[in-house]
Design an enzyme around this catalytic site. Structure first.
Site, mmCIF file in Angstrom:
data_model
loop_
_atom_site.group_PDB
_atom_site.id
_atom_site.type_symbol
_atom_site.label_atom_id
_atom_site.label_comp_id
_atom_site.label_asym_id
_atom_site.label_seq_id
_atom_site.Cartn_x
_atom_site.Cartn_y
_atom_site.Cartn_z
ATOM 1 N N TYR A 1 10.037 9.918 -1.066
ATOM 2 C CA TYR A 1 10.066 9.211 -0.138
ATOM 3 C C TYR A 1 10.034 10.007 1.260
ATOM 4 C CZ TYR A 1 9.716 4.963 -3.085
ATOM 5 O OH TYR A 1 9.752 3.951 -4.243
ATOM 6 N N GLN B 1 -2.115 8.547 -3.442
ATOM 7 C CA GLN B 1 -1.511 7.162 -3.348
ATOM 8 C C GLN B 1 -0.565 7.017 -2.039
ATOM 9 O OE1 GLN B 1 -2.358 4.771 -5.567
ATOM 10 N NE2 GLN B 1 -1.140 2.872 -4.805
ATOM 11 N N ASN C 1 1.270 5.700 -11.840
ATOM 12 C CA ASN C 1 0.778 4.749 -11.468
ATOM 13 C C ASN C 1 0.568 3.652 -12.644
ATOM 14 O OD1 ASN C 1 -0.797 2.988 -9.754
ATOM 15 N ND2 ASN C 1 -1.091 4.692 -8.248
ATOM 16 N N HIS D 1 7.205 12.028 -6.732
ATOM 17 C CA HIS D 1 7.384 10.612 -6.086
ATOM 18 C C HIS D 1 8.236 10.622 -4.864
ATOM 19 C CE1 HIS D 1 7.311 6.286 -5.760
ATOM 20 N NE2 HIS D 1 6.322 5.997 -6.731
ATOM 21 N N GLU E 1 1.643 10.456 -2.887
ATOM 22 C CA GLU E 1 1.499 10.868 -4.283
ATOM 23 C C GLU E 1 0.202 11.551 -4.536
ATOM 24 O OE1 GLU E 1 3.250 7.478 -6.542
ATOM 25 O OE2 GLU E 1 3.401 6.755 -4.773
ATOM 26 N N HIS F 1 4.064 4.165 -14.275
ATOM 27 C CA HIS F 1 4.892 5.435 -14.155
ATOM 28 C C HIS F 1 5.483 5.839 -15.549
ATOM 29 C CE1 HIS F 1 4.214 5.565 -9.981
ATOM 30 N NE2 HIS F 1 5.042 4.985 -9.581
ATOM 31 N N ASP G 1 -0.108 0.206 -0.325
ATOM 32 C CA ASP G 1 0.170 0.885 -1.427
ATOM 33 C C ASP G 1 -1.289 1.000 -2.062
ATOM 34 O OD1 ASP G 1 1.441 1.823 -3.792
ATOM 35 O OD2 ASP G 1 2.333 -0.132 -4.435
#
Length: 346
Positions: free
Chosen positions: A185, A282, A81, A183, A311, A109, A243
């Site tokens: 998806y 997150q 982050n 991370h 996350e 990151h 987000d």
């Protein structure tokens, strides 16, 4: 449990060969990871009828990952982050990091060459009920501007309960800051099936940390009630733009873990429950995926909201927000956090 390891290429300037490791349990859940960036490249999961689909966004070759990607399945670190202006101070020493996110001018990151850009050493631990890949590397003092030699161990494991484990452990020889996450998806309908708008989501979080226009927390911790972030009761994600860092409740626990999220795709019947020792999650629904062209497996182009991230993490900009849970790591201490992604059908 079944494990295979295959050659997957080489990264210029790095001596460790890249491998692709496949873990599969007796229930048909198959996970592929690589020691380049500790990336989870694939998770194949059966639906309620036993039909298998890949439920994470990603690529089929190392070359595609090397050409760029928005952290598909990778570790983010040394600090996941954002950190305001790429700057933090410890004991009177100011550390200036790269501001590598152009739209916000923040540090993101771990910088343009964070932990996701390195090839890691690894070992395999096989047991009848689980298999773990133990990745490790030393992030040297000064790497990406951070202080301290940081020894990092990141374990990714699959078990016979259809649980995918992410474990992080780190030690340092001088004070530093650490925030490590995976991370991935997720799209439980399949990586090439369209948006996740119709997925149902429940977040075990009553509060969130608002951000300013540069995506840095204002320092407030506000209730989700009456906002679009109120997923305290399961509901459709829809086509909004999410987000945000949500503060996990302390009440819903299972052993060392607290419940973070429950995700469900009604069409396929696939479900995923996220449990973690981390204080926050997150939630990002991938609305920015269309900002660039990302062509995943089988040439599928990933569009906006075709995959979401959950996350588990510490709060963004914690080094500059003294009332947030601390991300400071001192010599003699151990940073240790764990997350489970539990897959099922209904």
């Amino acid at each position: 449990m079944n494990t295979t390891i295959e050659d997957w290429g080489h990264v210029e300037g790095q001596n460790i060969p890249v491998k692709l490791i496949t873990l599969q349990n007796s229930h048909g859940l198959k996970v592929q990871v690589t020691n380049y960036g500790c990336i989870v490249t694939s998770i194949e999961a059966p639906d309620r009828d036993g039909q298998v689909a890949d439920v994470v966004l990603g690529y089929e070759s190392l070359e595609k990952y090397l050409s760029g990607h928005p952290f598909f399945g990778a570790i983010a670190g040394r600090y996941a982050n954002r950190i305001r202006g790429g700057r933090y101070e410890l004991d009177g020493t100011v550390y200036q990091l790269e501001t590598n996110e152009p739209p916000t001018q923040q540090h993101l990151h771990g910088g343009s060459k964070g932990f996701d850009k390195y090839v890691w050493d690894f070992s395999i631990e096989e047991k009848p009920e689980s298999t773990f890949v133990h990745f490790c590397r030393v992030s040297p003092d000064g790497e990406s501007g951070y202080g301290g030699n940081l020894l990092v161990n990141h374990s990714i494991g699959l078990d016979e309960l259809n649980q995918l484990h992410y474990r992080f452990k780190a030690t340092t020889d001088k004070p530093t800051v650490v925030n490590l996450v995976n991370h991935s998806y997720y799209n439980l309908a399949g990586h090439d099936s369209g948006t996740v708008d119709g997925h149902l989501l429940k977040l075990h979080a009553d509060f969130y940390t608002p951000v300013d226009e540069t995506m840095i927390p204002t320092g407030e911790v506000n209730s989700v009630k009456g906002t679009a972030l109120d997923f305290s009761v399961e509901r459709k994600i829809g086509d909004g733009e999410f987000d945000h860092n949500l503060v996990l409740n302390q009440t819903n626990t299972e052993g060392d873990y607290r419940y973070a999220a429950e995700l469900y795709d009604p069409a396929s019947g696939r479900a995923m429950t996220v449990l973690t020792t981390q204080p926050a999650v997150q939630f990002y629904n991938g609305f920015k995926l269309s900002n660039k062209s990302w062509f995943g497996r089988n040439g599928h182009k990933y569009e906006s909201r075709e995959g979401l991230c959950l996350e588990t993490q510490h709060f963004p900009d914690s080094p500059n927000q003294c009332h947030f849970p601390s991300t400071r790591l001192n010599p003699g201490e151990v940073f240790e956090e764990k997350t489970i992604h539990r897959f099922s059908t209904k």
